[in-house]
Design a protein around this motif. Sequence first.
Motif, PDB file in Angstrom:
ATOM      1  N   LEU A   1      11.889  17.940  25.286  1.00  0.00           N
ATOM      2  CA  LEU A   1      12.600  16.572  24.836  1.00  0.00           C
ATOM      3  C   LEU A   1      13.594  16.633  26.035  1.00  0.00           C
ATOM      4  CD1 LEU A   1      12.324  16.010  21.235  1.00  0.00           C
ATOM      5  CD2 LEU A   1      10.942  14.812  23.074  1.00  0.00           C
ATOM      6  N   THR A   2      14.443  17.482  26.122  1.00  0.00           N
ATOM      7  CA  THR A   2      15.628  17.539  27.127  1.00  0.00           C
ATOM      8  C   THR A   2      15.188  17.181  28.399  1.00  0.00           C
ATOM      9  OG1 THR A   2      16.944  18.498  25.384  1.00  0.00           O
ATOM     10  CG2 THR A   2      17.904  18.540  27.497  1.00  0.00           C
ATOM     11  N   ILE A   3      14.378  18.213  28.894  1.00  0.00           N
ATOM     12  CA  ILE A   3      13.652  18.093  30.161  1.00  0.00           C
ATOM     13  C   ILE A   3      13.282  16.749  30.639  1.00  0.00           C
ATOM     14  CG2 ILE A   3      12.268  19.166  31.876  1.00  0.00           C
ATOM     15  CD1 ILE A   3      12.404  21.787  30.546  1.00  0.00           C
ATOM     16  N   ALA A   4      12.322  16.142  29.714  1.00  0.00           N
ATOM     17  CA  ALA A   4      11.692  14.840  29.844  1.00  0.00           C
ATOM     18  C   ALA A   4      12.856  13.836  29.954  1.00  0.00           C
ATOM     19  CB  ALA A   4      10.883  14.434  28.881  1.00  0.00           C
ATOM     20  N   PHE A   5      13.844  13.932  29.120  1.00  0.00           N
ATOM     21  CA  PHE A   5      15.189  13.131  29.150  1.00  0.00           C
ATOM     22  C   PHE A   5      15.768  13.251  30.558  1.00  0.00           C
ATOM     23  CE2 PHE A   5      19.752  12.182  28.623  1.00  0.00           C
ATOM     24  CZ  PHE A   5      19.598  10.932  27.987  1.00  0.00           C
ATOM     25  N   GLY A   6      16.017  14.204  30.989  1.00  0.00           N
ATOM     26  CA  GLY A   6      16.735  14.522  32.225  1.00  0.00           C
ATOM     27  C   GLY A   6      15.954  13.817  33.380  1.00  0.00           C
ATOM     28  N   LEU A   7      14.669  14.074  33.365  1.00  0.00           N
ATOM     29  CA  LEU A   7      13.471  13.551  34.453  1.00  0.00           C
ATOM     30  C   LEU A   7      13.448  11.871  34.587  1.00  0.00           C
ATOM     31  CD1 LEU A   7      10.584  15.899  34.264  1.00  0.00           C
ATOM     32  CD2 LEU A   7      12.339  16.080  36.037  1.00  0.00           C
ATOM     33  N   ILE A   8      13.712  11.468  33.181  1.00  0.00           N
ATOM     34  CA  ILE A   8      13.796   9.939  33.072  1.00  0.00           C
ATOM     35  C   ILE A   8      15.081   9.033  33.680  1.00  0.00           C
ATOM     36  CG2 ILE A   8      13.701   7.984  31.607  1.00  0.00           C
ATOM     37  CD1 ILE A   8      11.395   9.595  29.966  1.00  0.00           C
ATOM     38  N   VAL A   9      16.111   9.712  32.899  1.00  0.00           N
ATOM     39  CA  VAL A   9      17.623   9.385  33.145  1.00  0.00           C
ATOM     40  C   VAL A   9      18.065   9.579  34.646  1.00  0.00           C
ATOM     41  CG1 VAL A   9      19.865   9.458  32.447  1.00  0.00           C
ATOM     42  CG2 VAL A   9      18.222   9.510  30.658  1.00  0.00           C
ATOM     43  N   SER A  10      17.480  10.645  35.337  1.00  0.00           N
ATOM     44  CA  SER A  10      17.977  11.041  36.608  1.00  0.00           C
ATOM     45  C   SER A  10      17.799  10.094  37.691  1.00  0.00           C
ATOM     46  CB  SER A  10      17.236  12.372  37.163  1.00  0.00           C
ATOM     47  OG  SER A  10      15.787  11.925  37.132  1.00  0.00           O
ATOM     48  N   ARG A  11      16.667   8.994  37.424  1.00  0.00           N
ATOM     49  CA  ARG A  11      16.403   7.889  38.504  1.00  0.00           C
ATOM     50  C   ARG A  11      17.470   6.918  38.468  1.00  0.00           C
ATOM     51  NH1 ARG A  11      10.175   6.352  36.631  1.00  0.00           N
ATOM     52  NH2 ARG A  11       9.244   8.535  36.955  1.00  0.00           N
TER      53      ARG A  11
ATOM     54  N   SER B   1      18.833  20.623  36.557  1.00  0.00           N
ATOM     55  CA  SER B   1      20.208  20.275  35.582  1.00  0.00           C
ATOM     56  C   SER B   1      19.353  20.383  34.140  1.00  0.00           C
ATOM     57  CB  SER B   1      20.697  18.996  36.129  1.00  0.00           C
ATOM     58  OG  SER B   1      19.821  17.989  35.879  1.00  0.00           O
ATOM     59  N   ALA B   2      18.460  19.477  33.898  1.00  0.00           N
ATOM     60  CA  ALA B   2      17.752  19.438  32.282  1.00  0.00           C
ATOM     61  C   ALA B   2      17.223  20.784  31.865  1.00  0.00           C
ATOM     62  CB  ALA B   2      16.598  18.428  32.452  1.00  0.00           C
ATOM     63  N   GLY B   3      16.546  21.317  32.902  1.00  0.00           N
ATOM     64  CA  GLY B   3      16.336  22.988  32.240  1.00  0.00           C
ATOM     65  C   GLY B   3      17.284  23.794  32.086  1.00  0.00           C
ATOM     66  N   ALA B   4      18.480  23.907  33.023  1.00  0.00           N
ATOM     67  CA  ALA B   4      19.629  24.650  32.515  1.00  0.00           C
ATOM     68  C   ALA B   4      20.087  24.257  31.248  1.00  0.00           C
ATOM     69  CB  ALA B   4      20.745  24.450  33.650  1.00  0.00           C
ATOM     70  N   VAL B   5      20.283  22.827  31.013  1.00  0.00           N
ATOM     71  CA  VAL B   5      20.814  22.542  29.813  1.00  0.00           C
ATOM     72  C   VAL B   5      19.867  22.540  28.617  1.00  0.00           C
ATOM     73  CG1 VAL B   5      21.530  20.230  28.369  1.00  0.00           C
ATOM     74  CG2 VAL B   5      22.167  20.567  30.744  1.00  0.00           C
ATOM     75  N   ALA B   6      18.648  22.649  28.682  1.00  0.00           N
ATOM     76  CA  ALA B   6      17.850  22.789  27.461  1.00  0.00           C
ATOM     77  C   ALA B   6      17.549  24.404  27.246  1.00  0.00           C
ATOM     78  CB  ALA B   6      16.278  22.124  27.971  1.00  0.00           C
ATOM     79  N   ILE B   7      17.643  25.029  28.183  1.00  0.00           N
ATOM     80  CA  ILE B   7      17.268  26.422  27.933  1.00  0.00           C
ATOM     81  C   ILE B   7      18.386  27.357  27.689  1.00  0.00           C
ATOM     82  CG2 ILE B   7      15.676  28.454  28.382  1.00  0.00           C
ATOM     83  CD1 ILE B   7      13.948  26.378  30.115  1.00  0.00           C
ATOM     84  N   CYS B   8      18.997  27.897  28.869  1.00  0.00           N
ATOM     85  CA  CYS B   8      20.113  28.921  28.842  1.00  0.00           C
ATOM     86  C   CYS B   8      20.886  28.791  29.990  1.00  0.00           C
ATOM     87  CB  CYS B   8      19.392  30.144  28.784  1.00  0.00           C
ATOM     88  SG  CYS B   8      18.341  30.722  29.952  1.00  0.00           S
ATOM     89  N   GLY B   9      21.429  27.701  30.196  1.00  0.00           N
ATOM     90  CA  GLY B   9      22.322  27.321  31.146  1.00  0.00           C
ATOM     91  C   GLY B   9      22.152  28.076  32.661  1.00  0.00           C
TER      92      GLY B   9
ATOM     93  N   ARG C   1      29.668  12.824  42.110  1.00  0.00           N
ATOM     94  CA  ARG C   1      30.057  12.513  40.511  1.00  0.00           C
ATOM     95  C   ARG C   1      28.909  12.062  39.664  1.00  0.00           C
ATOM     96  NH1 ARG C   1      35.447   8.563  41.123  1.00  0.00           N
ATOM     97  NH2 ARG C   1      36.818   9.765  42.206  1.00  0.00           N
ATOM     98  N   ALA C   2      27.575  11.642  40.458  1.00  0.00           N
ATOM     99  CA  ALA C   2      26.645  11.159  39.837  1.00  0.00           C
ATOM    100  C   ALA C   2      25.774  12.532  39.142  1.00  0.00           C
ATOM    101  CB  ALA C   2      25.690  10.410  40.610  1.00  0.00           C
ATOM    102  N   ALA C   3      25.968  13.598  40.015  1.00  0.00           N
ATOM    103  CA  ALA C   3      25.462  14.746  39.457  1.00  0.00           C
ATOM    104  C   ALA C   3      26.079  15.341  38.267  1.00  0.00           C
ATOM    105  CB  ALA C   3      25.419  15.921  40.308  1.00  0.00           C
ATOM    106  N   ALA C   4      27.300  15.421  38.185  1.00  0.00           N
ATOM    107  CA  ALA C   4      28.240  15.438  36.934  1.00  0.00           C
ATOM    108  C   ALA C   4      27.815  14.749  35.915  1.00  0.00           C
ATOM    109  CB  ALA C   4      29.914  15.439  37.329  1.00  0.00           C
ATOM    110  N   GLY C   5      27.942  13.268  36.066  1.00  0.00           N
ATOM    111  CA  GLY C   5      27.338  12.506  34.936  1.00  0.00           C
ATOM    112  C   GLY C   5      26.068  12.716  34.359  1.00  0.00           C
ATOM    113  N   LEU C   6      25.106  13.036  35.197  1.00  0.00           N
ATOM    114  CA  LEU C   6      23.803  13.491  34.798  1.00  0.00           C
ATOM    115  C   LEU C   6      24.137  14.821  33.837  1.00  0.00           C
ATOM    116  CD1 LEU C   6      20.671  12.881  34.618  1.00  0.00           C
ATOM    117  CD2 LEU C   6      20.671  14.470  36.808  1.00  0.00           C
ATOM    118  N   LEU C   7      24.518  15.587  34.300  1.00  0.00           N
ATOM    119  CA  LEU C   7      24.809  16.963  33.300  1.00  0.00           C
ATOM    120  C   LEU C   7      25.436  16.574  32.006  1.00  0.00           C
ATOM    121  CD1 LEU C   7      26.025  19.510  36.033  1.00  0.00           C
ATOM    122  CD2 LEU C   7      23.802  19.758  34.413  1.00  0.00           C
TER     123      LEU C   7
END
Length: 324
Positions: free
Chosen positions: A86-96, A108-116, A292-298
């Motif tokens: 779910l987190t990875i899918a959210f990241g892929l969608i929102v990243s656009r 970024s989404a994989g790092a957030v979803a799993i283990c940094g 900043r966009a990358a920081a915002g996405l994370l």
Amino acid sequence: MIAWVIALASQFISEHYGAPAMLLALLFGISLNFVGDHPECSEGVSFGARSVLRLGVALLGLRISFDMIWTLGWPVVGLVVAMVPLTIAFGLIVSRFFGFKFRFAFLSAGAVAICGASAAIAIAAILPKDAKSEDRLVFTVVGVTLLSTVAMITYPIISQYLGFNDQMAGIYLGATIHDVAQVVGAGFSISPEAGETATLVKLLRVAMLAPVIVVASLLLRGRADPSMNQKRPPIVPMFVVGFLGLATLNSAMALPAALLSFVANSSQWLLLIAIAAVGLKTKPAEVLKVGRAAAGLLVIETLFLAVIVAIALTVLPLNITSTR
């Protein structure tokens, strides 16, 4: 050798002053990036940034046991496992909306979803390479480490505000904080029971690294950049095979505690050396271009995970067997 010295210095400072060792190794490596370009060092630095990191990720498998599923209970397992895709899918969608394509979105989404940082390193190893691959990895490692440190301080307070008992707080911390060390710190700051539960939940998230890498490898096989002279990645990378094999071994038999401790420490050191090598290959000016966009996405991905898990824990009837 230089990456090894950086790892030693980072671990020493971390143990004595409490700063995240992974972040220190990365920053020290970046500060010495001019060394990475030296002809006598470049080959060893590349070896550390690739082969050493894969060995370190593979050894993480001995931290996983299938018995943890029975300990946590299926409702908790279902929640933790579901939040990864779910987190990875959210990241892929929102990243656009942030102007990023699939590489940084998945990283970024994989790092957030799993283990940094560990997940970021593993995912970067199978992503098709381009000129900005290492810059994205460095930014992600720095970002998730800083966010994990903030979460370690704030999430126990949020857990108390939401009225979670020690077990529920442990589930929340383990399911939302990115890096293992910060999960442990946050959990045991509440109570031993919360710490043990948080650690188990976090290790379950770590176990999701292997299936995510396998699925991603299958999806990415046709997306390598021809201009980078790359071969298509294998269906199942060998470091994932090692990860799964060691997890299976740890589940099938009771291994000596001394061996498990040795391997866990070895994995930590290998990842420190690898991230130091990545830092040595990094140009700070290029990393800053990520912006900043990358920081915002994370941040958005982190908030998504924290909010959804909090809602689930307050709505769903989750029971957990005591870990004590």
